[in-house]
Design an enzyme around this catalytic site. Structure first.
Site, PDB file in Angstrom:
ATOM      1  N   ASP A 138       0.845  -1.192   0.000  1.00 38.11           N
ATOM      2  CA  ASP A 138       0.000   0.000   0.000  1.00 38.11           C
ATOM      3  C   ASP A 138       0.880   1.241   0.000  1.00 38.11           C
ATOM      4  O   ASP A 138       1.732   1.413   0.882  1.00 38.11           O
ATOM      5  CB  ASP A 138      -0.919  -0.004   1.221  1.00 38.11           C
ATOM      6  CG  ASP A 138      -2.091   0.952   1.055  1.00 38.11           C
ATOM      7  OD1 ASP A 138      -2.486   1.205  -0.093  1.00 38.11           O
ATOM      8  OD2 ASP A 138      -2.616   1.430   2.062  1.00 38.11           O
ATOM      9  N   HIS A 145      -4.341  14.007   0.734  1.00 34.41           N
ATOM     10  CA  HIS A 145      -4.587  13.227   1.947  1.00 34.41           C
ATOM     11  C   HIS A 145      -3.391  13.349   2.887  1.00 34.41           C
ATOM     12  O   HIS A 145      -3.565  13.588   4.093  1.00 34.41           O
ATOM     13  CB  HIS A 145      -4.824  11.765   1.576  1.00 34.41           C
ATOM     14  CG  HIS A 145      -4.899  10.846   2.762  1.00 34.41           C
ATOM     15  ND1 HIS A 145      -5.972  10.818   3.617  1.00 34.41           N
ATOM     16  CD2 HIS A 145      -4.012   9.915   3.233  1.00 34.41           C
ATOM     17  CE1 HIS A 145      -5.765   9.913   4.563  1.00 34.41           C
ATOM     18  NE2 HIS A 145      -4.589   9.352   4.357  1.00 34.41           N
ATOM     19  N   GLU A 210     -10.703   4.223   3.453  1.00 31.56           N
ATOM     20  CA  GLU A 210      -9.764   4.985   2.633  1.00 31.56           C
ATOM     21  C   GLU A 210     -10.063   4.695   1.175  1.00 31.56           C
ATOM     22  O   GLU A 210     -10.075   3.543   0.744  1.00 31.56           O
ATOM     23  CB  GLU A 210      -8.308   4.638   2.974  1.00 31.56           C
ATOM     24  CG  GLU A 210      -7.888   5.160   4.340  1.00 31.56           C
ATOM     25  CD  GLU A 210      -6.393   5.095   4.599  1.00 31.56           C
ATOM     26  OE1 GLU A 210      -5.929   5.774   5.531  1.00 31.56           O
ATOM     27  OE2 GLU A 210      -5.689   4.381   3.852  1.00 31.56           O
ATOM     28  N   GLU A 212      -9.224   4.317  -2.390  1.00 36.46           N
ATOM     29  CA  GLU A 212      -7.997   4.024  -3.125  1.00 36.46           C
ATOM     30  C   GLU A 212      -8.305   3.285  -4.422  1.00 36.46           C
ATOM     31  O   GLU A 212      -9.412   2.787  -4.634  1.00 36.46           O
ATOM     32  CB  GLU A 212      -7.040   3.166  -2.286  1.00 36.46           C
ATOM     33  CG  GLU A 212      -6.643   3.777  -0.954  1.00 36.46           C
ATOM     34  CD  GLU A 212      -5.452   3.069  -0.323  1.00 36.46           C
ATOM     35  OE1 GLU A 212      -4.657   2.442  -1.066  1.00 36.46           O
ATOM     36  OE2 GLU A 212      -5.310   3.152   0.915  1.00 36.46           O
ATOM     37  N   ASP A 244      -9.062   0.616   1.859  1.00 40.75           N
ATOM     38  CA  ASP A 244      -8.094   0.214   2.886  1.00 40.75           C
ATOM     39  C   ASP A 244      -8.655   0.621   4.252  1.00 40.75           C
ATOM     40  O   ASP A 244      -8.396   1.709   4.755  1.00 40.75           O
ATOM     41  CB  ASP A 244      -6.751   0.894   2.619  1.00 40.75           C
ATOM     42  CG  ASP A 244      -5.706   0.545   3.662  1.00 40.75           C
ATOM     43  OD1 ASP A 244      -5.755  -0.581   4.188  1.00 40.75           O
ATOM     44  OD2 ASP A 244      -4.843   1.396   3.940  1.00 40.75           O
ATOM     45  N   ARG A 248      -8.427   4.037  13.382  1.00 36.07           N
ATOM     46  CA  ARG A 248      -7.654   5.251  13.648  1.00 36.07           C
ATOM     47  C   ARG A 248      -7.227   5.396  15.102  1.00 36.07           C
ATOM     48  O   ARG A 248      -6.303   6.167  15.391  1.00 36.07           O
ATOM     49  CB  ARG A 248      -8.485   6.477  13.250  1.00 36.07           C
ATOM     50  CG  ARG A 248      -8.862   6.532  11.785  1.00 36.07           C
ATOM     51  CD  ARG A 248      -7.667   6.571  10.877  1.00 36.07           C
ATOM     52  NE  ARG A 248      -8.070   6.820   9.484  1.00 36.07           N
ATOM     53  CZ  ARG A 248      -7.266   6.745   8.449  1.00 36.07           C
ATOM     54  NH1 ARG A 248      -5.986   6.403   8.627  1.00 36.07           N
ATOM     55  NH2 ARG A 248      -7.703   6.977   7.230  1.00 36.07           N
ATOM     56  N   GLN A 251      -4.093   2.851  15.323  1.00 35.68           N
ATOM     57  CA  GLN A 251      -2.968   3.231  14.458  1.00 35.68           C
ATOM     58  C   GLN A 251      -1.919   4.117  15.132  1.00 35.68           C
ATOM     59  O   GLN A 251      -0.717   3.817  15.049  1.00 35.68           O
ATOM     60  CB  GLN A 251      -3.526   3.913  13.201  1.00 35.68           C
ATOM     61  CG  GLN A 251      -2.495   4.185  12.129  1.00 35.68           C
ATOM     62  CD  GLN A 251      -3.145   4.712  10.844  1.00 35.68           C
ATOM     63  OE1 GLN A 251      -4.371   4.788  10.738  1.00 35.68           O
ATOM     64  NE2 GLN A 251      -2.335   5.083   9.879  1.00 35.68           N
ATOM     65  N   LYS A 264      -4.410  -1.773  10.172  1.00 36.22           N
ATOM     66  CA  LYS A 264      -4.672  -1.882   8.734  1.00 36.22           C
ATOM     67  C   LYS A 264      -4.944  -3.316   8.289  1.00 36.22           C
ATOM     68  O   LYS A 264      -5.636  -3.531   7.291  1.00 36.22           O
ATOM     69  CB  LYS A 264      -3.461  -1.357   7.957  1.00 36.22           C
ATOM     70  CG  LYS A 264      -3.168   0.119   8.154  1.00 36.22           C
ATOM     71  CD  LYS A 264      -4.110   0.960   7.324  1.00 36.22           C
ATOM     72  CE  LYS A 264      -3.671   2.410   7.298  1.00 36.22           C
ATOM     73  NZ  LYS A 264      -4.524   3.225   6.406  1.00 36.22           N
ATOM     74  N   THR A 268      -9.141  -5.404   3.937  1.00 35.23           N
ATOM     75  CA  THR A 268      -9.040  -4.494   2.791  1.00 35.23           C
ATOM     76  C   THR A 268     -10.027  -5.012   1.757  1.00 35.23           C
ATOM     77  O   THR A 268      -9.974  -6.181   1.376  1.00 35.23           O
ATOM     78  CB  THR A 268      -7.621  -4.467   2.202  1.00 35.23           C
ATOM     79  OG1 THR A 268      -6.686  -4.081   3.218  1.00 35.23           O
ATOM     80  CG2 THR A 268      -7.531  -3.499   1.035  1.00 35.23           C
ATOM     81  N   GLU A 379     -10.262  12.850   7.553  1.00 38.79           N
ATOM     82  CA  GLU A 379     -10.194  14.196   6.990  1.00 38.79           C
ATOM     83  C   GLU A 379     -11.544  14.901   7.049  1.00 38.79           C
ATOM     84  O   GLU A 379     -11.625  16.090   7.393  1.00 38.79           O
ATOM     85  CB  GLU A 379      -9.726  14.128   5.538  1.00 38.79           C
ATOM     86  CG  GLU A 379      -8.352  13.521   5.352  1.00 38.79           C
ATOM     87  CD  GLU A 379      -8.142  13.091   3.908  1.00 38.79           C
ATOM     88  OE1 GLU A 379      -7.798  13.972   3.093  1.00 38.79           O
ATOM     89  OE2 GLU A 379      -8.331  11.897   3.596  1.00 38.79           O
TER      90      GLU A 379
END
Length: 435
Positions: A138, A145, A210, A212, A244, A248, A251, A264, A268, A379
């Site tokens: 990844d 971002h 996420e 992606e 993904d 949070r 992490q 993570k 996925t 975000e």
């Protein structure tokens, strides 16, 4: 570079499969994405090609259709569910088969009578990952971002000094890749707040998505042999949507000093469809880097790739609370990536790392420059400080149990037939009890 347009990109071309002509269809004749499916649990997996709302069963198509000897040789492993065999072929062979399938499915094809019986409704089959992924990397190529997240922790210096010089990435967990519509479990993990005396082990309270793209590697490279940037596009098989998932609150406690781990690796999600690099030729665009970004080092620069190696793909994120309806919460575009797919391939192999057919590369979260273009809740909610308002008086800081998160992508350009990627979605389930 394998960027040339050919007759398979003709926007006027139509298929004898009626649903391929539907306005806004993800899978017109000009797309022909790959997927792996089966009609029942008692059947072996096989490879199919998306066309409209149907799927061309290549096991049946090989048996019933009229193909040259070379085309039969390429179709044979696909009939047995082995997409990696095609990935390992040179780009010219992959284009040859795409052209043969396009001609067979085009209106007026002499193959129509034979292949009509080989169509399967997409809604009536079970999908799995397009192939077994040996390695998953990844990247972190979404500059907006990276900037937005950096501002949450380092307001004065959001981008670390290496960010615009080197494609940043980490080795992910291939075993927890799942196909769209597979529910995910809220993960357990250690978390520690800034004022906590010690960490706790508990279910994550900050599940995030996420937005992606997944880049599929075609033929690989020998151990110790880099892939030059001017050849890198030949090593790209295609593109899928990728989510993904991230915890949070787990992490920040675990990622120092070695980077992402359990926050993570719990899941996925991938779309079942691979849109080929060849199908995306009309939608390639110039790479746009920040005005103050340094020029890439020579091993990462190719003039042709800089002019047409990026992708102009409209991206959307929908959130559906349990019992509610799906609501659009973000829109972005793949052109906001700071590195091209070819640059990611070249950098990954630059130290001699041997990539293999079917390896998967995530681009990293694709956010745009505006707040509403954010590719994650981290975000959109400013790190959970500002709730995102939803319909019916609901709001979200992070995802709750029962929420379904869906990603979509669409390629549109004047003079080209628009195409899509299918949905990439999953519902969040409660954490498993831990005795």
């Amino acid at each position: 570079m394998s960027s040339a347009l050919d007759f398979t990109h003709d926007p006027a071309a139509q298929s004898w499969v009626a649903s391929a002509q539907a306005e806004g269809s993800d899978f017109p004749l000009q797309n022909l994405p790959w997927a792996r499916f089966r009609r029942s649990r008692h059947e072996d997996w096989r490879i199919g090609v998306g066309i409209g709302t149907e799927l061309l069963d290549l096991a049946e198509a090989l048996r019933r259709g009229r193909w040259s000897a070379a085309e039969q040789a390429l179709l044979d492993p696909l009939a047995r569910g082995d997409l990696k065999a095609l990935m390992a072929q040179p780009a010219a062979a992959r284009r040859q088969l795409r052209q043969a399938l396009f001609a067979a499915l085009q209106a007026g094809s002499r193959q129509q009578a034979q292949l009509e019986a080989c169509l399967r409704p997409q809604a009536a089959v079970e999908f799995t990952l397009p192939c077994e992924v040996g390695d998953y990397t990844d990247f972190y190529a979404g500059v907006h971002h990276a900037t937005a997240v950096g501002k949450l922790f380092r307001p004065d210096h959001p981008l670390l000094p290496n960010y615009l010089w080197v494609p940043i990435g980490y080795h992910g967990r291939a075993s927890s890749l799942t196909v769209s519509d597979t529910p995910i479990r809220r993960p357990w993990g250690q978390r520690k707040g800034p004022d906590d005396a010690q960490p706790v082990f508990a279910p994550s309270q900050r599940i995030d998505f996420e937005l992606e793209l997944g880049l599929w590697v075609a033929q690989g490279n020998a151990l110790g042999q880099p892939i030059p940037i001017h050849e890198a596009q030949e090593h790209l098989f295609g593109v899928s949507l990728l989510n993904d998932w991230s915890a949070r609150d787990i992490q920040p406690w675990e990622y120092q000093p070695l980077g992402p781990f359990l926050a993570k690796s719990f899941a996925t999600t991938l779309s079942p469809w691979i849109v080929t690099w060849e199908a995306l030729a009309p939608f390639r665009c110039a790479l746009h880097r920040p005005a103050d970004a340094p020029a890439p080092l020579p091993y990462l620069h190719d003039a042709a790739d800089a002019m047409s190696g990026a992708l102009d793909l409209h991206l959307e994120v929908d959130l559906q609370p349990q019992g509610g309806r799906a609501q659009r919460i973000s829109q972005s575009n793949a052109k906001h990536l700071v590195w091209t797919p070819a640059q990611l391939i070249t950098h990954h192999a630059s130290n001699g790392c041997n990539l293999r057919p079917g390896d998967l590369l995530g681009t990293g979260t694709i956010s745009g420059p505006q707040p509403e273009q954010a590719g994650s809740l981290l975000e959109l909610t400013l790190g959970g400080k500002q709730a995102l308002a939803l319909e019916g008086g609901l709001n979200r800081r992070f995802l709750e149990d029962g929420d379904t998160l869906a990603l979509r992508a669409r390629a549109e350009r004047a003079g080209a037939a628009g195409l899509g990627f299918g949905a990439c979605s999953a519902r969040v389930l409660p954490a498993h009890p831990v005795s």
